[in-house]
Scaffold this motif. Structure first.
Motif, mmCIF file in Angstrom:
data_model
loop_
_atom_site.group_PDB
_atom_site.id
_atom_site.type_symbol
_atom_site.label_atom_id
_atom_site.label_comp_id
_atom_site.label_asym_id
_atom_site.label_seq_id
_atom_site.Cartn_x
_atom_site.Cartn_y
_atom_site.Cartn_z
ATOM 1 N N TRP A 63 0.811 -1.224 0.000
ATOM 2 C CA TRP A 63 0.000 0.000 0.000
ATOM 3 C C TRP A 63 0.845 1.275 0.000
ATOM 4 O O TRP A 63 0.322 2.359 -0.040
ATOM 5 C CB TRP A 63 -0.942 0.005 1.206
ATOM 6 N N ALA A 64 2.164 1.145 -0.003
ATOM 7 C CA ALA A 64 3.057 2.312 -0.034
ATOM 8 C C ALA A 64 3.310 2.723 -1.487
ATOM 9 O O ALA A 64 3.111 1.932 -2.415
ATOM 10 C CB ALA A 64 4.374 1.976 0.650
ATOM 11 N N PRO A 65 3.760 3.968 -1.714
ATOM 12 C CA PRO A 65 4.099 4.373 -3.085
ATOM 13 C C PRO A 65 5.122 3.418 -3.691
ATOM 14 O O PRO A 65 6.139 3.115 -3.082
ATOM 15 C CB PRO A 65 4.683 5.771 -2.908
ATOM 16 N N GLY A 66 4.836 2.913 -4.862
ATOM 17 C CA GLY A 66 5.691 1.928 -5.506
ATOM 18 C C GLY A 66 5.251 0.497 -5.239
ATOM 19 O O GLY A 66 5.743 -0.430 -5.856
ATOM 20 N N GLY A 67 4.321 0.323 -4.313
ATOM 21 C CA GLY A 67 3.806 -1.005 -3.992
ATOM 22 C C GLY A 67 2.770 -1.456 -5.014
ATOM 23 O O GLY A 67 2.237 -0.668 -5.793
#
Length: 92
Positions: A63-67
């Motif tokens: 759920w993080a940026p890049g995930g």
């Protein structure tokens, strides 16, 4: 090796804490250094170590940026109306 970098290589949390403790000891041992040339050399050495140990494919939580799940279902932009009756609203 930085604290975040150890997470990519070390799966055990205890090993990560041990590396973080070692890193903190290095900072504490050199906190009295005031000579700017020495500080610059230490920063260059630290950056070289970081670049050496940087993981080429680090773990990213979904759920993080890049995930893999980041912005999978984004909120619609303002001004966009979602119509659920598919054109039947004009036949009323």
């Amino acid at each position: 090796m930085g604290i975040a970098t150890t997470a990519a290589y070390l799966g055990r949390r205890a090993a990560q804490k041990e590396k973080a403790s070692d890193l903190r000891q290095k900072f504490e041992a050199n906190k009295h250094v005031e000579n700017l040339d020495t500080v610059d050399k230490m920063i260059a050495a630290g950056e070289a170590t970081y670049n050496k140990w940087w993981h080429p494919d680090p773990y990213i939580v979904p759920w993080a940026p890049g995930g893999s799940k980041f912005t999978r279902n984004p909120i619609p932009l303002s001004g966009i109306e979602i119509v659920y009756d598919y054109g039947r609203e004009d036949n009323d």
